[in-house]
Structure formats: C-alpha cells, structure tokens
Design a protein around this motif. Structure first.
Motif, mmCIF file in Angstrom:
data_model
loop_
_atom_site.group_PDB
_atom_site.id
_atom_site.type_symbol
_atom_site.label_atom_id
_atom_site.label_comp_id
_atom_site.label_asym_id
_atom_site.label_seq_id
_atom_site.Cartn_x
_atom_site.Cartn_y
_atom_site.Cartn_z
ATOM 1 N N VAL A 42 11.895 20.381 -12.171
ATOM 2 C CA VAL A 42 11.309 18.805 -12.907
ATOM 3 C C VAL A 42 11.287 18.908 -14.311
ATOM 4 N N ILE A 43 10.377 20.125 -14.877
ATOM 5 C CA ILE A 43 10.161 20.121 -16.448
ATOM 6 C C ILE A 43 11.489 19.972 -16.762
ATOM 7 N N LEU A 87 14.636 19.121 -16.333
ATOM 8 C CA LEU A 87 15.105 17.606 -15.771
ATOM 9 C C LEU A 87 14.921 16.942 -16.793
ATOM 10 N N VAL A 88 12.947 16.500 -17.065
ATOM 11 C CA VAL A 88 12.784 15.533 -17.992
ATOM 12 C C VAL A 88 13.249 16.303 -19.889
ATOM 13 N N ALA A 89 12.788 17.458 -19.799
ATOM 14 C CA ALA A 89 13.218 17.734 -20.958
ATOM 15 C C ALA A 89 14.625 17.453 -21.378
ATOM 16 N N ASN A 90 15.777 17.286 -20.710
ATOM 17 C CA ASN A 90 16.807 16.873 -21.504
ATOM 18 C C ASN A 90 17.126 15.606 -21.374
ATOM 19 N N ILE A 91 15.908 15.100 -20.868
ATOM 20 C CA ILE A 91 15.902 13.470 -21.430
ATOM 21 C C ILE A 91 15.455 13.098 -22.659
ATOM 22 N N LEU A 101 4.122 23.522 -22.720
ATOM 23 C CA LEU A 101 2.950 22.994 -23.029
ATOM 24 C C LEU A 101 3.211 21.866 -21.306
ATOM 25 N N CYS A 102 3.984 21.819 -21.188
ATOM 26 C CA CYS A 102 3.702 21.134 -19.056
ATOM 27 C C CYS A 102 3.934 22.614 -18.858
ATOM 28 N N ALA A 103 4.925 23.310 -18.798
ATOM 29 C CA ALA A 103 4.510 24.578 -17.326
ATOM 30 C C ALA A 103 3.317 25.371 -17.213
ATOM 31 N N LEU A 104 2.532 25.160 -18.703
ATOM 32 C CA LEU A 104 1.028 25.489 -18.519
ATOM 33 C C LEU A 104 0.203 24.564 -18.247
ATOM 34 N N THR A 105 0.106 23.937 -18.055
ATOM 35 C CA THR A 105 -0.630 22.640 -17.690
ATOM 36 C C THR A 105 0.156 23.213 -15.664
#
Length: 465
Positions: A174-175, A177-181, A224-228
């Motif tokens: 999910v991270i 997919l969002v990162a590509n946007i 930062l997203c993965a750490l969260t």
C-alpha cells in the motif's frame, strides 16, 4: 558458522500438500510483487517523463544504473532480516524479530549514508565509468539528486523486510502504491522545470535531475510511513518491536553472514547489467537510451519474480524453522513451477508487443530502431532470468548463499561481461549483442542453481531420515 540447519524434530514433520504451498506462496507473492514493482514503476514513470528528449532520457538512463546497483546491493545486505524473522516465526520465537529489525535499521542507516556519499560525487563518478563528457555531466547531476534519497530507501527496506518476514507484506504494498502517486505529482513539475530550485542546488532542476529529486523525496516519505505502520501493529510487543532495545547475542553476525554473500551476489549480477549499460554509453546516446529502456523493462517484469522469490524464501525458511527439509524442498519447487508459468505467459505477450513498447519508451526514431530487436531478446530472456531468481530466493530461505554467489561470479563475470564486451562493443554489434550476452550468462546461472537447490535439499532430507 552454519545457519542452514535447524534442530530436527522427532518425528519429522509431514510435508504439506502442493495445493497448500501454492495458496501460501500466492498470498505472500502477490503483495511483494506489487511492492517491488512499485520501485521499478517509479523509475519507469520518471523515464516516461524524460522520454520527450533522447538526451534527457540518456542522462536519466546513465544515472539510474549506478543507484540501482547500490540499491540492490544494500537490500541484499539487509535480506537476512526477512530470512531470520521468518525462521524465528516458524520456530515460535517471535520475540527475536524486534532485535533483528533494530540491527537491520542500524545497518540500513550506515549503508544509506555511504551510498549517498558515493552518488554525491556525480560527474566524477560517471567519468570513472568512461562516459563521454556530455553524458557524464548530465547524468552526474541526476546522480547527485538520487543521493539525497538513498538513506531513506535503505531504512524503508529494513522496515518492509521485517513486515514481510512475519508474513505481513500488504502494508509495504500500500505504501508503494501511494508513493508512486506522490512521485508522479512531484516529478511532473520538477521534470518540466516548473519549480525554480536553483538557489538551493546551484543549477536548474529539470528533466533527469528533476525526476531523480522527486524520487528521493518520495523515498524518505516511504520510510516515515513504514515506521508508523510498524508501531501501529497491535501485537508489536509479541514480536519485541520497540525503537530502543537490545538483541540476542550473535544476531548481527547471523544477519551479516546471510547478507554479505547475497549482497555480493546481487552486486555481481547488477554490475553485469550495469556494465552492459556502460558499454552502450560508449557507443553513443541512442545506444545508451535503448539499453536503459531494455533493462528497465526487464527490471519491471523481474519485480514479479522478486515477489515469488521472496515468498519462496519465506516459505522455505518457515519450513526449516519447523525442522522439515522435505517441506522446504517442496516449497522451493512449487515456487519454481509457478514462476515458469507466469514468465512464459508474459514472454509470449511481450513478444507480440515489441513495436508498441518501443514507441512507448521513446519518441526518438534512432532509439526505436535499436529497441525493437532488443525487446525481442528481452521477451525471451525474462523466462530464464525469472527462474534463476526464484531459485536464488529458495536458497536464500535455506540460508545457503556462499556457493550461489560463486555461481553468479562465474556466470556473469567469467561469461556475460566478456561476451558483451567482445560482441557488443569491440565488434560494434550494440545493444542487441549486449542483451544476448546477458541471456547467456543467466542461462548458465539458472542451470547451476537448479543443481545446487536439488543437491542441498536432498542431502538434508536424507539426513533427517
């Protein structure tokens, strides 16, 4: 130290049926495929945004391969995270996973900083590769932009490998997919030079440098997203997940014991691919743009392989953690069969689409003429590339990395690079010959890895009785 074996259980566990392995492999492989594909799609989107100019495409292609090599080697060094966590999970020792992850974060941080320092040399680094002055200057500036994001990428990899090792691969997907946007939203204005960042960087950011900067910013956001996500896991205490804390004695040694040979193996493979791009650069911007496009397509398809290879590594490691080498062997061969089916289908599809793909990658007529025959070879090569990749994943799950690394060295550097140099550069046969050299080296690697996985698992099964 030998970390390939686990205490044998008595009686020896019965191997799970093939259907069970297929279901579990698919459930793990699908999100990992999407996650790894996201890394390459990000570069593919950047390539798309640079395709309007053959020069900018060549600059971006020249900068991508050095950072891709460092990225691959870094993730290879961290890959022990997923193997050790999967083995601990399979053995019912989940509390060890947090310590393994903390070690992985430290290693990732050090790696990321070293990689950033290397790429920050920019033009000087490209000149060391023998690139012409114009390519070295343009690619070197883009390389400096990539340097900014390398620590963030390595730290994200450490977090994502923990989640995959405990069979939770979807958050990373999910991270990505969002990162590509996010990357596209950043890269669009940066590649067009719509944002003036010259006061910060001392030069106008646009084209290849803009695409690279957008990717670097995105990579830090991914970490930062993965750490969260990790600290939002409700059962994090069960896995020993906390930012500050120790680890079991010997974990660092085991992590590096697994990671160093694999990092070397990945370096041997990636540097072989990179050498082909370097040699293409010696032949001019059109050859460089064509070779970069072919490698990018190969890398994009290979993300599917990484999904199945990672699932194979986890399934093999889980089985070894339970003490069943028979189950480990079955998990590996099921993944091999699944990979063949997937890659054969993709190979046929790509063979029918070589011309549209060539036009999608470039608007430059000189590049397209080279791309069509190169993509034909690429379509056939991906089957061999995929099979050897899954075998490497299975051996990684069995903590067997030393001999496979030697196999890679012989295949890629004793065969692939010399053939590419003679055919592609010295005889002037260009990207077509360079891709053929890669296919030859991959075929040798696949054959030897088939032998190694069969020999290793049969030996362990006989030892268990």
């Amino acid at each position: 130290m030998n970390v390939t074996s686990a205490p044998s259980l008595s009686p020896v566990p019965v191997a799970a049926p093939v259907s069970h392995h297929i279901r579990r492999t698919v459930s793990l492989a699908l999100p990992v495929m999407l996650s790894r594909a996201g890394l390459v799609i990000m570069i593919a989107v950047d390539t798309f945004l640079c395709r309007g100019s053959g020069v900018e495409l060549a600059f971006f292609g020249g900068s991508v391969q050095p950072q891709t090599l460092l990225q691959a080697v870094g993730i290879g060094l961290l890959i022990g995270t997923i193997v050790l966590c999967a083995q601990a999970d399979g053995a019912g020792e989940r509390h060890r996973c947090g310590g393994i992850w903390r070690l992985s974060l430290i290693v990732a941080g050090i790696l990321g900083l070293l990689q950033a320092l290397i790429l920050a040399s920019g033009e000087a680094f490209m000149r060391l590769l023998g690139q012409p002055a114009d390519i070295a200057a343009g690619s070197g500036f883009a390389l400096q932009m990539f340097a900014i994001g390398m620590p963030g990428l390595m730290l994200f990899a450490a977090c994502n490998l923990l989640l995959e090792g405990i069979s939770r691969p979807w958050p990373g997907t999910v991270i990505m997919l969002v990162a590509n946007i996010v990357n596209f939203a950043l890269a669009w204005p940066l590649t067009n030079g719509a944002i003036d960042l010259s006061p910060i960087f001392g030069a106008q950011i646009s084209g290849a440098s803009g695409a690279a900067l957008a990717t670097s910013i995105t990579r830090w956001l991914m970490f930062l997203c993965a750490l969260t996500v990790i600290f939002c896991q409700r059962d994090r205490a069960v896995y020993g997940i906390k930012l500050l804390g120790g680890w079991q004695p010997g974990e660092l040694k085991r992590l590096l014991w697994l990671g160093l040979p694999l990092a070397l193996a990945i370096a041997l493979e990636s540097s072989c691919f990179g050498s082909m791009i370097v040699m293409a650069g010696w032949l001019g911007t059109s050859s460089l743009a064509a070779m970069h496009s072919a490698i990018n397509l190969t890398s994009l398809v290979y993300m599917l392989t990484i999904g199945i290879a990672t699932a194979a590594a986890i399934r093999v490691a889980n089985a070894i953690g339970r003490g069943s080498w028979r189950d480990a062997a079955r998990a590996g061969w099921v993944a091999f069969g699944m990979e063949f089916a997937v890659m054969a289908l993709i190979s046929i599809t790509l063979s029918l689409l070589v011309e549209p793909l060539a036009h999608a990658y470039s608007h430059d007529a000189a590049v397209i003429v080279l791309l069509v025959p190169v993509f034909t070879v690429t379509a056939m090569m991906i089957v061999i590339d995929g099979l050897q990749g899954v075998l490497m994943g299975s051996l990684r799950g069995a903590s067997d990395t030393a001999l496979p690394t030697i196999i890679y060295g012989l295949s890629f550097w004793a065969v692939g690079v010399p053939i590419g140099y003679i055919w592609g550069y010295r005889h002037g046969m260009g990207p077509m010959a360079l891709m053929t050299a890669l296919a030859t080296s991959l075929g040798i690697a696949m054959t030897l890895l088939i032998w190694r996985f069969h020999a290793l698992t049969q030996k362990r099964i006989r030892a268990q009785g």
